[in-house]
Write a protein that holds these residues in place. Structure first.
Motif, PDB file in Angstrom:
ATOM      1  N   ALA A 141     159.588  72.566  94.564  1.00 54.62           N
ATOM      2  CA  ALA A 141     158.788  72.411  93.344  1.00 54.62           C
ATOM      3  C   ALA A 141     159.513  71.529  92.331  1.00 54.62           C
ATOM      4  O   ALA A 141     158.900  70.664  91.697  1.00 54.62           O
ATOM      5  N   VAL A 142     160.821  71.723  92.191  1.00 56.42           N
ATOM      6  CA  VAL A 142     161.605  70.921  91.248  1.00 56.42           C
ATOM      7  C   VAL A 142     161.538  69.444  91.620  1.00 56.42           C
ATOM      8  O   VAL A 142     161.332  68.577  90.764  1.00 56.42           O
ATOM      9  N   VAL A 143     161.700  69.145  92.911  1.00 57.00           N
ATOM     10  CA  VAL A 143     161.650  67.754  93.373  1.00 57.00           C
ATOM     11  C   VAL A 143     160.304  67.126  93.028  1.00 57.00           C
ATOM     12  O   VAL A 143     160.226  65.996  92.521  1.00 57.00           O
ATOM     13  N   MET A 144     159.214  67.839  93.276  1.00 55.55           N
ATOM     14  CA  MET A 144     157.883  67.306  93.008  1.00 55.55           C
ATOM     15  C   MET A 144     157.647  67.117  91.514  1.00 55.55           C
ATOM     16  O   MET A 144     157.070  66.112  91.079  1.00 55.55           O
ATOM     17  N   LEU A 145     158.124  68.054  90.713  1.00 60.01           N
ATOM     18  CA  LEU A 145     157.934  67.961  89.270  1.00 60.01           C
ATOM     19  C   LEU A 145     158.752  66.823  88.666  1.00 60.01           C
ATOM     20  O   LEU A 145     158.288  66.132  87.753  1.00 60.01           O
ATOM     21  N   LEU A 148     156.845  63.788  89.304  1.00 60.89           N
ATOM     22  CA  LEU A 148     155.705  63.693  88.388  1.00 60.89           C
ATOM     23  C   LEU A 148     156.155  63.196  87.015  1.00 60.89           C
ATOM     24  O   LEU A 148     155.528  62.313  86.416  1.00 60.89           O
ATOM     25  N   LEU A 149     157.247  63.769  86.501  1.00 61.19           N
ATOM     26  CA  LEU A 149     157.716  63.403  85.168  1.00 61.19           C
ATOM     27  C   LEU A 149     158.209  61.965  85.109  1.00 61.19           C
ATOM     28  O   LEU A 149     158.125  61.321  84.060  1.00 61.19           O
ATOM     29  N   GLN A 150     158.738  61.464  86.214  1.00 58.86           N
ATOM     30  CA  GLN A 150     159.108  60.051  86.255  1.00 58.86           C
ATOM     31  C   GLN A 150     157.867  59.169  86.156  1.00 58.86           C
ATOM     32  O   GLN A 150     157.912  58.086  85.573  1.00 58.86           O
ATOM     33  N   ARG A 151     156.785  59.659  86.727  1.00 61.24           N
ATOM     34  CA  ARG A 151     155.523  58.920  86.670  1.00 61.24           C
ATOM     35  C   ARG A 151     154.916  58.978  85.276  1.00 61.24           C
ATOM     36  O   ARG A 151     154.500  57.954  84.722  1.00 61.24           O
ATOM     37  N   ALA A 160     153.752  69.715  82.735  1.00 60.27           N
ATOM     38  CA  ALA A 160     154.698  69.742  83.850  1.00 60.27           C
ATOM     39  C   ALA A 160     156.083  70.206  83.418  1.00 60.27           C
ATOM     40  O   ALA A 160     156.848  70.741  84.238  1.00 60.27           O
ATOM     41  N   TRP A 161     156.426  69.998  82.156  1.00 60.64           N
ATOM     42  CA  TRP A 161     157.728  70.458  81.670  1.00 60.64           C
ATOM     43  C   TRP A 161     157.828  71.980  81.738  1.00 60.64           C
ATOM     44  O   TRP A 161     158.873  72.525  82.119  1.00 60.64           O
ATOM     45  N   ARG A 162     156.756  72.665  81.380  1.00 59.61           N
ATOM     46  CA  ARG A 162     156.787  74.131  81.415  1.00 59.61           C
ATOM     47  C   ARG A 162     156.912  74.631  82.851  1.00 59.61           C
ATOM     48  O   ARG A 162     157.619  75.610  83.124  1.00 59.61           O
ATOM     49  N   THR A 163     156.236  73.954  83.762  1.00 61.28           N
ATOM     50  CA  THR A 163     156.350  74.344  85.165  1.00 61.28           C
ATOM     51  C   THR A 163     157.748  74.047  85.690  1.00 61.28           C
ATOM     52  O   THR A 163     158.294  74.819  86.484  1.00 61.28           O
ATOM     53  N   LEU A 164     158.342  72.938  85.247  1.00 57.36           N
ATOM     54  CA  LEU A 164     159.713  72.619  85.656  1.00 57.36           C
ATOM     55  C   LEU A 164     160.686  73.681  85.168  1.00 57.36           C
ATOM     56  O   LEU A 164     161.609  74.074  85.905  1.00 57.36           O
ATOM     57  N   ILE A 165     160.493  74.172  83.976  1.00 58.97           N
ATOM     58  CA  ILE A 165     161.354  75.231  83.439  1.00 58.97           C
ATOM     59  C   ILE A 165     161.247  76.482  84.299  1.00 58.97           C
ATOM     60  O   ILE A 165     162.256  77.114  84.646  1.00 58.97           O
ATOM     61  N   ASP A 166     160.027  76.838  84.692  1.00 53.44           N
ATOM     62  CA  ASP A 166     159.832  77.994  85.576  1.00 53.44           C
ATOM     63  C   ASP A 166     160.521  77.771  86.925  1.00 53.44           C
ATOM     64  O   ASP A 166     161.133  78.685  87.480  1.00 53.44           O
ATOM     65  N   ALA A 167     160.405  76.551  87.442  1.00 59.91           N
ATOM     66  CA  ALA A 167     161.002  76.252  88.745  1.00 59.91           C
ATOM     67  C   ALA A 167     162.517  76.296  88.683  1.00 59.91           C
ATOM     68  O   ALA A 167     163.174  76.837  89.591  1.00 59.91           O
TER      69      ALA A 167
END
Length: 249
Positions: A141-145, A148-151, A160-167
């Protein structure tokens, strides 16, 4: 009944608008206190909800008003459309339908196929990250997020930042989760994000900084406009609770 028919046209328009906003609260899953705002502030409450929630959702890429009123298709219907016309949108809708039913593992290959056809589809990347999280694969999940954030680091109002924090938290990386929290709060200093930052500061044993952030956030909230205070009512209550916990530890 006679008095009802004598009301001006705008009375019926306002009544219809109020009913529409109540339906929107129910179907969109908004905070329940909006029911009380709309019902106990006749006329005004419906407009406060419209500008604070509905219009903001349209402006910042939240769920569209149209999707709230539309009938939700069953999984069988979604699968039928995805198989008969395997467009990106149809396959994405099927994957999201599976996710809504808790069938995240089944959604993963569909989302991977979507990304195979459109490698920069941000919604598909985020959904795939959510599926990896649900399937206890937070590293993926971290890799995918991060991809995404680079995009688009502002996608869906920084969702996506909130999901990255969870991951990052699921990966047992509290320092990385805190770092992401700091970045998010710096970009979007809302009361919700400050509460999230305070939680991770406390997790990292940085109590003094957490107390300082919560004190300032609650002071800013106290002097904010009424509409903003109503919108952040739940987060203000959460900030008070976090502050009390921090001060009593």
């Amino acid at each position: 009944m006679h008095l009802l028919w004598e009301q001006p046209w705008w009375f019926y328009a306002q009544s219809a608008f109020t009913i529409a906003m109540l339906i929107h609260v129910y179907r969109s899953g908004a905070e329940h206190f909006w029911f009380f705002v709309i019902l106990f502030l006749p006329g005004l409450g419906a407009w406060v909800y419209f500008f604070a929630v509905v219009l903001r959702g349209l402006r910042f890429g939240g769920a569209s008003t149209g999707s709230v009123w539309q009938k939700r298709l069953s999984l069988d219907e979604l699968r039928y459309h995805a198989e008969r016309m395997p467009t990106v949108n149809n396959r994405l809708a099927l994957a999201q339908g599976l996710m809504a039913k808790g069938r995240h593992a089944e959604a993963i290959p569909i989302l991977e196929a979507v990304l195979g056809a459109d490698q920069i589809h941000c919604q598909a990347m985020h959904d795939l990250a959510l599926c990896h999280l649900a399937c206890e694969a937070p590293e993926q999940a971290v890799v995918m997020l991060q991809r995404l954030l680079q995009r688009d680091y502002r996608w869906a109002y920084y969702k996506a930042w909130r999901t990255l924090i969870d991951a990052q938290s699921a990966c047992q990386r509290p320092e990385e989760a805190l770092k992401a929290c700091r970045e998010l709060t710096k970009m979007v200093p809302t009361l919700e994000n400050k509460c999230l930052l305070a939680e991770h500061l406390l997790d990292n044993h940085l109590k003094a900084e957490a107390i300082n952030i919560l004190d300032q956030a609650l002071e800013d909230h106290a002097y904010s406009p009424l509409g903003k205070r109503l919108k952040n009512w739940r987060w203000a209550r959460h900030a008070h609770r976090l502050l009390h916990e921090a001060e009593t530890k």
